[in-house]
Design an enzyme around this catalytic site. Structure first.
Site, PDB file in Angstrom:
ATOM      1  N   ALA A 159      42.855  61.636  14.300  1.00  0.00           N
ATOM      2  CA  ALA A 159      43.447  62.025  13.013  1.00  0.00           C
ATOM      3  C   ALA A 159      44.924  62.301  13.267  1.00  0.00           C
ATOM      4  O   ALA A 159      45.265  63.044  14.193  1.00  0.00           O
ATOM      5  CB  ALA A 159      42.771  63.274  12.477  1.00  0.00           C
ATOM      6  N   LYS A 160      45.771  61.704  12.466  1.00  0.00           N
ATOM      7  CA  LYS A 160      47.202  61.998  12.595  1.00  0.00           C
ATOM      8  C   LYS A 160      47.468  63.211  11.702  1.00  0.00           C
ATOM      9  O   LYS A 160      47.883  63.086  10.546  1.00  0.00           O
ATOM     10  CB  LYS A 160      48.036  60.781  12.174  1.00  0.00           C
ATOM     11  CG  LYS A 160      49.500  60.890  12.567  1.00  0.00           C
ATOM     12  CD  LYS A 160      50.199  59.551  12.387  1.00  0.00           C
ATOM     13  CE  LYS A 160      51.709  59.666  12.465  1.00  0.00           C
ATOM     14  NZ  LYS A 160      52.223  60.126  13.749  1.00  0.00           N
TER      15      LYS A 160
END
Ligand code: PPE
Length: 309
Positions: A159-160
């Site tokens: 997940a950014k």
């Protein structure tokens, strides 16, 4: 134009608002708990027009990051992709950096954010070479940080997420204090992970090595592009666990990222890498990458999504 007197428009949940009006309440969930996911995308002007680099993949990753954190974006992927294109057009930019961000807004505080509204915004601005103009040619000096990258059962690195960058900031501060241009963080097992905002590649005897996703690295879109380019240029690319000392012994090292593009590394922990200059493999890959985005080579991968003007 400085950041202070920025003009133009920012897309916010379906509407365009003035740059200065794109504000949120201080009690928004994101301010207190870092509840955000985001993307960094570049749009390049070349003789064929203004092309957004791998727009679809970036929008996919934004939705993937949001899914991991249970944020439902109330737009179709295509609507977000179109909003990105419209934001660039409206701001009359030909090449720019694009920052879509999805976050939990103002409703209540407390760890559980599920009742807070999900807000998506898209801003665009001009952003030059991430690690300085010289860096793309001459390379950067980096140091291994005492801060490790997120362990897989702490924060998901696929997940950014905005909050992941608190970890990146600690490493970045330390690298600045130690006189380096950038940090390299080890993963939870002590293998090489990634930079504060870049993936890393090592070249040894014409074989290219990069940490596997199991080393808590972001699934970088530039990383993926460079793996394709390297394979097509006939190089063997290995995604694997890489011990720290392999960096010292590498013939060449380079960083990849949307902001950093392809940046050579000339030293690690003050140990010179190879000849201390951009190496031939790095140059070949970097040239191919820049030729594609500059429209000098046919975009056989279909990576550029051109704006229609
Ligand atoms: N790792 C990290 C930690 C990272 O932040 C980035 C991008 C990458 C790898 C490379 O991913 P990709 O851009 O998909 O190839 N970092 C973004 C944010 C940088 C910032 O300072 O903000 C970027 O390059 O846009």
């Amino acid at each position: 134009m400085s950041w202070d007197d920025k003009g133009g428009k920012i897309w916010m949940n379906g509407e365009f608002v003035d740059w200065k009006e794109a504000n949120i309440h201080v009690l928004s969930h994101v301010v207190h708990y870092g509840t955000s996911v985001f993307e960094g995308i570049r749009c390049y002007k070349n003789p064929n027009g203004s092309g957004i680099f791998r727009l679809e993949e970036h929008v996919d990753r934004l939705f993937d990051s949001a899914k991991i954190y249970r944020m439902e974006i109330p737009f179709e992927k295509e609507e977000i992709a179109n909003a990105i294109k419209e934001t660039i057009t409206l701001n009359k930019l030909e090449s720019c950096y694009i920052r879509p961000v999805t976050f939990r807004g103002y409703k209540e505080l407390g760890v559980n954010s599920l009742n807070c509204p999900v807000i998506t915004a898209i801003a665009v601005w001009e952003w030059g070479a991430y690690l300085g103009d010289e860096a793309l040619k001459k390379g950067v000096d980096i140091g291994v940080s005492s801060w490790r990258r997120l362990a897989p059962d702490t924060m998901p690195s696929m997940a950014k997420a905005g909050a992941n960058y608190m970890n990146s900031q600690l490493a970045k501060f330390e690298s600045i204090e130690n006189g380096f241009d950038e940090a390299i963080m080890l993963d939870y097992q002590g293998f090489i992970g990634e930079g504060s905002g870049e993936n890393i590649f090592l070249v040894k005897d014409d074989v290219i090595h990069t940490p596997a996703l199991s080393s808590s690295v972001l699934k970088g879109i530039t990383r993926d592009s460079i793996i394709s380019i390297a394979n097509d240029l006939g190089f063997k690319v290995k995604e694997e666990s890489i011990p720290r000392e392999m960096a010292y012994l590498a013939d060449e090292i380079f960083f990849t990222g949307t902001a950093a593009e392809v940046t050579p590394v000339r030293s690690v922990d003050r140990i010179t890498i190879g000849s201390g200059e951009r190496g031939p493999v790095t140059e070949k890959i970097q040239t191919e990458f820049f030729n594609i985005i500059k429209g000098k080579t046919e975009d056989k991968y279909n990576w550029l999504c051109y704006l229609d003007y």
